[in-house]
Write a protein that holds these residues in place. Structure first.
Motif, PDB file in Angstrom:
ATOM      1  N   PHE A 182     -11.604   5.235  -1.941  1.00 47.32           N
ATOM      2  CA  PHE A 182     -12.826   5.913  -1.490  1.00 47.32           C
ATOM      3  C   PHE A 182     -12.501   6.886  -0.347  1.00 47.32           C
ATOM      4  CE2 PHE A 182     -16.678   6.231   1.121  1.00 47.32           C
ATOM      5  CZ  PHE A 182     -17.610   6.607   0.157  1.00 47.32           C
ATOM      6  N   PHE A 183     -11.663   6.432   0.579  1.00 47.04           N
ATOM      7  CA  PHE A 183     -11.251   7.267   1.711  1.00 47.04           C
ATOM      8  C   PHE A 183     -10.544   8.532   1.230  1.00 47.04           C
ATOM      9  CE2 PHE A 183      -7.691   8.213   4.715  1.00 47.04           C
ATOM     10  CZ  PHE A 183      -8.438   8.679   5.790  1.00 47.04           C
ATOM     11  N   LEU A 184      -9.652   8.386   0.257  1.00 47.54           N
ATOM     12  CA  LEU A 184      -8.871   9.519  -0.229  1.00 47.54           C
ATOM     13  C   LEU A 184      -9.732  10.520  -0.997  1.00 47.54           C
ATOM     14  CD1 LEU A 184      -5.636   7.668  -1.410  1.00 47.54           C
ATOM     15  CD2 LEU A 184      -5.966   8.972   0.697  1.00 47.54           C
ATOM     16  N   LEU A 229       0.822  -1.204   0.000  1.00 45.20           N
ATOM     17  CA  LEU A 229       0.000   0.000   0.000  1.00 45.20           C
ATOM     18  C   LEU A 229       0.863   1.265   0.000  1.00 45.20           C
ATOM     19  CD1 LEU A 229      -2.974   0.714  -0.050  1.00 45.20           C
ATOM     20  CD2 LEU A 229      -2.982   0.661   2.462  1.00 45.20           C
ATOM     21  N   ALA A 230       1.950   1.233   0.775  1.00 46.83           N
ATOM     22  CA  ALA A 230       2.847   2.391   0.841  1.00 46.83           C
ATOM     23  C   ALA A 230       3.532   2.638  -0.507  1.00 46.83           C
ATOM     24  CB  ALA A 230       3.890   2.183   1.935  1.00 46.83           C
ATOM     25  N   ILE A 231       3.890   1.545  -1.199  1.00 48.81           N
ATOM     26  CA  ILE A 231       4.502   1.677  -2.535  1.00 48.81           C
ATOM     27  C   ILE A 231       3.497   2.311  -3.499  1.00 48.81           C
ATOM     28  CG2 ILE A 231       5.341   0.372  -4.537  1.00 48.81           C
ATOM     29  CD1 ILE A 231       6.532  -1.652  -2.499  1.00 48.81           C
ATOM     30  N   LYS A 232       2.266   1.827  -3.462  1.00 54.30           N
ATOM     31  CA  LYS A 232       1.206   2.316  -4.352  1.00 54.30           C
ATOM     32  C   LYS A 232       0.895   3.793  -4.084  1.00 54.30           C
ATOM     33  CE  LYS A 232      -2.310   0.943  -7.196  1.00 54.30           C
ATOM     34  NZ  LYS A 232      -2.130   0.296  -8.507  1.00 54.30           N
ATOM     35  N   LEU A 233       0.883   4.164  -2.817  1.00 55.39           N
ATOM     36  CA  LEU A 233       0.541   5.537  -2.431  1.00 55.39           C
ATOM     37  C   LEU A 233       1.743   6.474  -2.420  1.00 55.39           C
ATOM     38  CD1 LEU A 233      -1.809   4.777   0.620  1.00 55.39           C
ATOM     39  CD2 LEU A 233      -2.527   5.613  -1.630  1.00 55.39           C
ATOM     40  N   TRP A 261      -7.705  -1.778  -1.579  1.00 56.36           N
ATOM     41  CA  TRP A 261      -7.375  -0.664  -2.464  1.00 56.36           C
ATOM     42  C   TRP A 261      -8.616   0.155  -2.812  1.00 56.36           C
ATOM     43  CZ3 TRP A 261      -3.986   2.625  -3.275  1.00 56.36           C
ATOM     44  CH2 TRP A 261      -3.921   3.393  -4.450  1.00 56.36           C
ATOM     45  N   GLN A 262      -9.739  -0.505  -3.032  1.00 53.76           N
ATOM     46  CA  GLN A 262     -10.990   0.208  -3.300  1.00 53.76           C
ATOM     47  C   GLN A 262     -11.392   1.066  -2.099  1.00 53.76           C
ATOM     48  OE1 GLN A 262     -13.787  -2.881  -4.344  1.00 53.76           O
ATOM     49  NE2 GLN A 262     -13.193  -2.892  -6.521  1.00 53.76           N
TER      50      GLN A 262
END
Length: 303
Positions: A299-301, A26-30, A294-295
């Motif tokens: 949505f959160f972001l 998740l950290a890599i993706k973000l 990821w979905q």
């Protein structure tokens, strides 16, 4: 700093549910960072038995609050909270930092804004209290702070001593000082869980993997460097390996006991986290785990 663009993602749950792996992806993706919420990973040289992220993983994603203390030092929850909040302030501009781990009190100190009494451990006072025994200490606590006593199990020596320590140092009950001031920025709480049998399998697999990675040699080195009385060497897993190295048990028995104790620890973590209403739970063994997470993050972001 303004909370306008500030947010946080928490990844929590029992040990061995895959929090670190999920957080890394998740950290890599973000293009974000990871803040560890693990009470043993803060200590240098305690690597394999704490499932500390590898150097390669730390190169892929910046990790914070790992290896910040010498094993002979003590990090208080208040100190952890101060450091964690400073890192969140520093790195929240672009993507939400990921607060990741299974130490409930570390997580709570950040996400609930706990106000922690600034009382450092008092070795001499603790020795004096311990000499009375837990039963008598709990009676003392009932007298000076019945509110705290109602929240602390009669056999919980650690929390009983801490409550008495705070009272005798400050003159005020710890229950009157433990208030909360939650942050105003949005927080997404992601919890990983799996059924008890699957979790035990994960714990078993990870324990044997740690042995292959050189956990016995790590403990041997730590005993040689710091002495067998080092308090961290009496924590989960390290204690059992130490018993093996002292000839008190076989390696297989030490591994078996580590798996049993870790499973019991995971059960206590489950109980702790299940009391936190804000956590959104995901099945750690689901083939759709990454897609679902990821979905939810997207949505959160957006909101």
């Amino acid at each position: 700093m303004s909370n306008k663009h500030k947010s946080l993602i928490v990844i929590c749950g029992p040990t061995a549910t895959g929090k670190s792996g999920l957080a890394l992806n998740l950290a890599i993706k973000l293009e974000s960072i990871i803040i560890s919420a693990d009470s043993r990973q803060v200590y240098q040289e305690f690597n394999i038995g704490t499932a500390k992220p590898t150097l390669q993983e730390q190169v892929l994603v910046p990790h914070y609050l790992i290896d910040i203390c010498d094993p002979t030092e003590k990090l208080t929850v208040a100190e952890y909270q101060q450091k964690g909040n400073a890192i969140i302030d520093q790195f929240c501009q672009n993507a939400p930092p990921l607060l990741v781990g299974g130490t409930g009190l570390y997580l709570k100190s950040i996400v609930k804004g706990m106000k922690i009494p600034p009382v450092s451990p008092q070795a001499e006072l603790r020795q004096q209290l311990q000499a009375f025994g837990q039963q008598q200490c709990y009676q003392f606590l009932l007298q000076v702070d019945p509110v705290a006593a109602s929240r602390i199990h009669a056999h919980d020596a650690v929390r009983t001593l801490r409550a008495l320590e705070v009272y005798y140092v400050t003159g005020q009950p710890i229950s009157a000082q433990q208030k909360e001031n939650p942050p105003t920025y949005p927080i997404l709480y992601i919890g990983l869980h799996c059924d008890i049998e699957q979790l035990r399998q994960r714990i078993t697999q990870r324990t044997y993997q740690m042995i292959k990675q050189g956990w016995v040699e790590e403990v041997q080195y730590l005993i040689k460097k710091y002495g067998e009385e080092l308090s961290l060497l009496n924590t989960l897993g390290y204690r059992e390996i130490k018993q093996y190295l002292k000839g008190e048990t076989s390696l297989e028995k030490a591994i078996e006991l580590t798996i049993i104790q870790t499973s019991q620890f995971a059960k206590r973590q489950r109980t702790w986290f299940q009391s936190v209403a804000e956590i959104e739970w995901f099945d750690a063994n689901s083939s759709q785990l990454w897609t679902q997470i990821w979905q939810r993050v997207q949505f959160f972001l957006k909101n």
